[in-house]
Write an enzyme that holds these catalytic residues in place. Structure first.
Site, PDB file in Angstrom:
ATOM      1  N   GLU A  42      -5.273  -5.073  10.675  1.00  0.00           N
ATOM      2  CA  GLU A  42      -4.249  -4.056  10.891  1.00  0.00           C
ATOM      3  C   GLU A  42      -4.530  -3.328  12.200  1.00  0.00           C
ATOM      4  O   GLU A  42      -5.308  -2.363  12.217  1.00  0.00           O
ATOM      5  CB  GLU A  42      -4.259  -3.047   9.738  1.00  0.00           C
ATOM      6  CG  GLU A  42      -4.001  -3.674   8.383  1.00  0.00           C
ATOM      7  CD  GLU A  42      -3.467  -2.655   7.394  1.00  0.00           C
ATOM      8  OE1 GLU A  42      -2.342  -2.845   6.917  1.00  0.00           O
ATOM      9  OE2 GLU A  42      -4.157  -1.657   7.122  1.00  0.00           O
TER      10      GLU A  42
ATOM     11  N   SER B 169       3.489  -2.313  10.417  1.00  0.00           N
ATOM     12  CA  SER B 169       4.945  -2.392  10.597  1.00  0.00           C
ATOM     13  C   SER B 169       5.522  -3.755  10.230  1.00  0.00           C
ATOM     14  O   SER B 169       6.403  -4.269  10.924  1.00  0.00           O
ATOM     15  CB  SER B 169       5.337  -1.974  12.019  1.00  0.00           C
ATOM     16  OG  SER B 169       4.937  -0.632  12.262  1.00  0.00           O
TER      17      SER B 169
ATOM     18  N   GLY C 129       2.563   2.061  10.888  1.00  0.00           N
ATOM     19  CA  GLY C 129       3.510   3.158  10.730  1.00  0.00           C
ATOM     20  C   GLY C 129       4.211   3.545  12.024  1.00  0.00           C
ATOM     21  O   GLY C 129       4.851   4.589  12.101  1.00  0.00           O
TER      22      GLY C 129
ATOM     23  N   ASN D 109       0.871  -1.174   0.000  1.00  0.00           N
ATOM     24  CA  ASN D 109       0.000   0.000   0.000  1.00  0.00           C
ATOM     25  C   ASN D 109       0.912   1.228   0.000  1.00  0.00           C
ATOM     26  O   ASN D 109       1.552   1.524   0.997  1.00  0.00           O
ATOM     27  CB  ASN D 109      -0.874  -0.045   1.260  1.00  0.00           C
ATOM     28  CG  ASN D 109      -1.681   1.223   1.467  1.00  0.00           C
ATOM     29  OD1 ASN D 109      -1.739   2.085   0.590  1.00  0.00           O
ATOM     30  ND2 ASN D 109      -2.301   1.339   2.631  1.00  0.00           N
ATOM     31  N   TRP D 110       0.973   1.888  -1.138  1.00  0.00           N
ATOM     32  CA  TRP D 110       1.918   3.010  -1.284  1.00  0.00           C
ATOM     33  C   TRP D 110       1.376   4.306  -0.689  1.00  0.00           C
ATOM     34  O   TRP D 110       2.072   5.326  -0.689  1.00  0.00           O
ATOM     35  CB  TRP D 110       2.301   3.202  -2.763  1.00  0.00           C
ATOM     36  CG  TRP D 110       3.039   2.028  -3.348  1.00  0.00           C
ATOM     37  CD1 TRP D 110       3.452   0.896  -2.675  1.00  0.00           C
ATOM     38  CD2 TRP D 110       3.469   1.854  -4.708  1.00  0.00           C
ATOM     39  NE1 TRP D 110       4.092   0.041  -3.546  1.00  0.00           N
ATOM     40  CE2 TRP D 110       4.121   0.608  -4.796  1.00  0.00           C
ATOM     41  CE3 TRP D 110       3.358   2.644  -5.864  1.00  0.00           C
ATOM     42  CZ2 TRP D 110       4.656   0.125  -5.990  1.00  0.00           C
ATOM     43  CZ3 TRP D 110       3.892   2.161  -7.058  1.00  0.00           C
ATOM     44  CH2 TRP D 110       4.543   0.918  -7.107  1.00  0.00           C
ATOM     45  N   LYS D 111       0.138   4.279  -0.249  1.00  0.00           N
ATOM     46  CA  LYS D 111      -0.470   5.454   0.405  1.00  0.00           C
ATOM     47  C   LYS D 111      -0.271   6.709  -0.451  1.00  0.00           C
ATOM     48  O   LYS D 111      -0.307   6.637  -1.669  1.00  0.00           O
ATOM     49  CB  LYS D 111       0.077   5.606   1.829  1.00  0.00           C
ATOM     50  CG  LYS D 111      -0.147   4.326   2.645  1.00  0.00           C
ATOM     51  CD  LYS D 111       0.092   4.484   4.118  1.00  0.00           C
ATOM     52  CE  LYS D 111      -0.130   3.146   4.803  1.00  0.00           C
ATOM     53  NZ  LYS D 111      -0.025   3.204   6.262  1.00  0.00           N
TER      54      LYS D 111
ATOM     55  N   GLY E 239       2.874  -1.144   4.378  1.00  0.00           N
ATOM     56  CA  GLY E 239       2.883   0.285   4.079  1.00  0.00           C
ATOM     57  C   GLY E 239       4.305   0.790   3.867  1.00  0.00           C
ATOM     58  O   GLY E 239       4.860   0.714   2.771  1.00  0.00           O
ATOM     59  N   GLY E 240       4.908   1.277   4.918  1.00  0.00           N
ATOM     60  CA  GLY E 240       6.233   1.910   4.838  1.00  0.00           C
ATOM     61  C   GLY E 240       7.266   1.066   4.106  1.00  0.00           C
ATOM     62  O   GLY E 240       7.994   1.563   3.239  1.00  0.00           O
TER      63      GLY E 240
ATOM     64  N   GLU F 159      -6.682   4.535   8.031  1.00  0.00           N
ATOM     65  CA  GLU F 159      -6.529   5.972   7.767  1.00  0.00           C
ATOM     66  C   GLU F 159      -7.815   6.549   7.173  1.00  0.00           C
ATOM     67  O   GLU F 159      -8.161   7.705   7.421  1.00  0.00           O
ATOM     68  CB  GLU F 159      -5.301   6.199   6.872  1.00  0.00           C
ATOM     69  CG  GLU F 159      -4.013   5.984   7.667  1.00  0.00           C
ATOM     70  CD  GLU F 159      -2.857   5.398   6.897  1.00  0.00           C
ATOM     71  OE1 GLU F 159      -2.839   5.499   5.659  1.00  0.00           O
ATOM     72  OE2 GLU F 159      -1.954   4.819   7.551  1.00  0.00           O
TER      73      GLU F 159
ATOM     74  N   HIS G  65      -9.476   1.030   5.159  1.00  0.00           N
ATOM     75  CA  HIS G  65      -8.157   1.217   5.785  1.00  0.00           C
ATOM     76  C   HIS G  65      -8.314   2.131   6.999  1.00  0.00           C
ATOM     77  O   HIS G  65      -9.131   3.049   6.995  1.00  0.00           O
ATOM     78  CB  HIS G  65      -7.171   1.828   4.781  1.00  0.00           C
ATOM     79  CG  HIS G  65      -5.772   1.824   5.315  1.00  0.00           C
ATOM     80  ND1 HIS G  65      -5.314   2.795   6.165  1.00  0.00           N
ATOM     81  CD2 HIS G  65      -4.764   0.933   5.169  1.00  0.00           C
ATOM     82  CE1 HIS G  65      -4.066   2.501   6.510  1.00  0.00           C
ATOM     83  NE2 HIS G  65      -3.709   1.382   5.921  1.00  0.00           N
TER      84      HIS G  65
HETATM   85  P1  PGA Z   1       2.858   0.127   7.755  1.00  0.00           P
HETATM   86  O1  PGA Z   1       1.399   0.353   7.113  1.00  0.00           O
HETATM   87  O2  PGA Z   1       3.404  -1.116   7.150  1.00  0.00           O
HETATM   88  O3  PGA Z   1       3.622   1.374   7.392  1.00  0.00           O
HETATM   89  O4  PGA Z   1       2.653  -0.019   9.229  1.00  0.00           O
HETATM   90  C1  PGA Z   1       0.529  -0.731   6.909  1.00  0.00           C
HETATM   91  C2  PGA Z   1      -0.772  -0.233   6.333  1.00  0.00           C
HETATM   92  O5  PGA Z   1      -1.234   0.841   6.728  1.00  0.00           O
HETATM   93  O6  PGA Z   1      -1.381  -0.894   5.447  1.00  0.00           O
END
Ligand code: PGA
Length: 249
Positions: free
Chosen positions: A167, A213, A173, A10-12, A234-235, A97, A95
């Protein structure tokens, strides 16, 4: 384990088209002999660029959200018809967010899930508790509510196109990962909820990703757990150096 692992990036809200193209090219080359199922979800603006690059590869194209309507007066939104047009196969919905920054509730997420499925997309439905919910002993209840409400009126025939991503919000993150044991316990619980809704066969088959993470050094231990069938990253998905080792754990 009979289920296939599914590793998604997920490149956000990262990457210009050029940056997205470079990463997509690196991933296509590095993962061509990868054994698992893969997906990348760039920003809307980079979807078309990345679609061209991943076409014919073993990497699926995902979007990070969609509007709850097919089209109309929805300034700033992107519809399933537009996502289909650029070659998106899978839509990430719910998600954390979207839930917590943009205040999407279960009812809205459910409308999006049903709309995406109706238009032939696969869906990754994200669920997960906040830190205060975990500390109050409510992690299971929150995940159950988000799963049940998110899948409300989703037909049994469509559940094979749904992946759940667990998640825990406190792990996203933050560098704090759920222990493989804690994550597996919630995954097992979500699988039980799917069993109550769709029967034992669907529960056995559904892919439940862990997100929060995930890094090259913790991926294998998480994936070794009975109920963890992949990762939503994500990251660490923003660089081939970190995503490839996770994808090839
Ligand atoms: P993260 O994000 O790996 O940076 O914790 C995961 C996500 O939000 O899908």
């Amino acid at each position: 384990m009979a289920r296939n692992y599914f590793i998604a990036g997920n490149w956000k809200m990262h990457k210009t088209r050029g940056e997205a193209a470079s990463l997509a090219k690196e991933l296509v080359a590095a993962l061509k002999d990868g054994k698992h199922k893969y997906l990348v979800a760039p920003s809307f603006t980079a979807l078309e660029t990345v679609a061209e690059i991943v076409k014919g590869s073993n990497i699926l194209l995902g979007a990070q959200n969609c509007a709850p309507e097919e089209q109309g007066a929805h300034t700033g939104e992107v519809s399933v018809l537009q996502l289909k047009d650029v070659g998106v196969q899978t839509i990430i919905l719910g998600h954390s967010e979207r839930r917590h920054i943009y205040k999407e509730d279960d009812a809205l997420i459910n409308i999006k899930v049903r709309l995406a499925l109706k238009h032939g997309f696969d869906v990754i439905l994200c669920v997960g508790e906040l830190l205060e919910e975990r500390e109050a002993g409510k992690a299971e209840a929150v995940c159950k509510r988000q799963t049940v409400e998110g899948l409300k009126d989703v037909a049994a025939a469509d559940i094979s196109r749904v992946t759940i991503a667990y998640e825990p919000v406190w792990a996203i993150g933050t560098g704090k990962t759920a222990t493989p044991e804690d994550a597996d316990a919630i995954h097992a619980y979500i699988r039980k909820v799917i069993g109550e809704l769709y029967g034992a066969g669907a529960a056995e088959k559904i892919i439940i990703q862990y997100g929060g993470s995930v890094k090259p050094d913790n991926a294998a231990a998480l994936m070794a757990k009975e109920n963890i069938d992949g990762a939503l990253v994500g990251g660490a998905a923003l660089k081939a150096d970190t995503f490839v080792p996770i994808a090839k754990f």
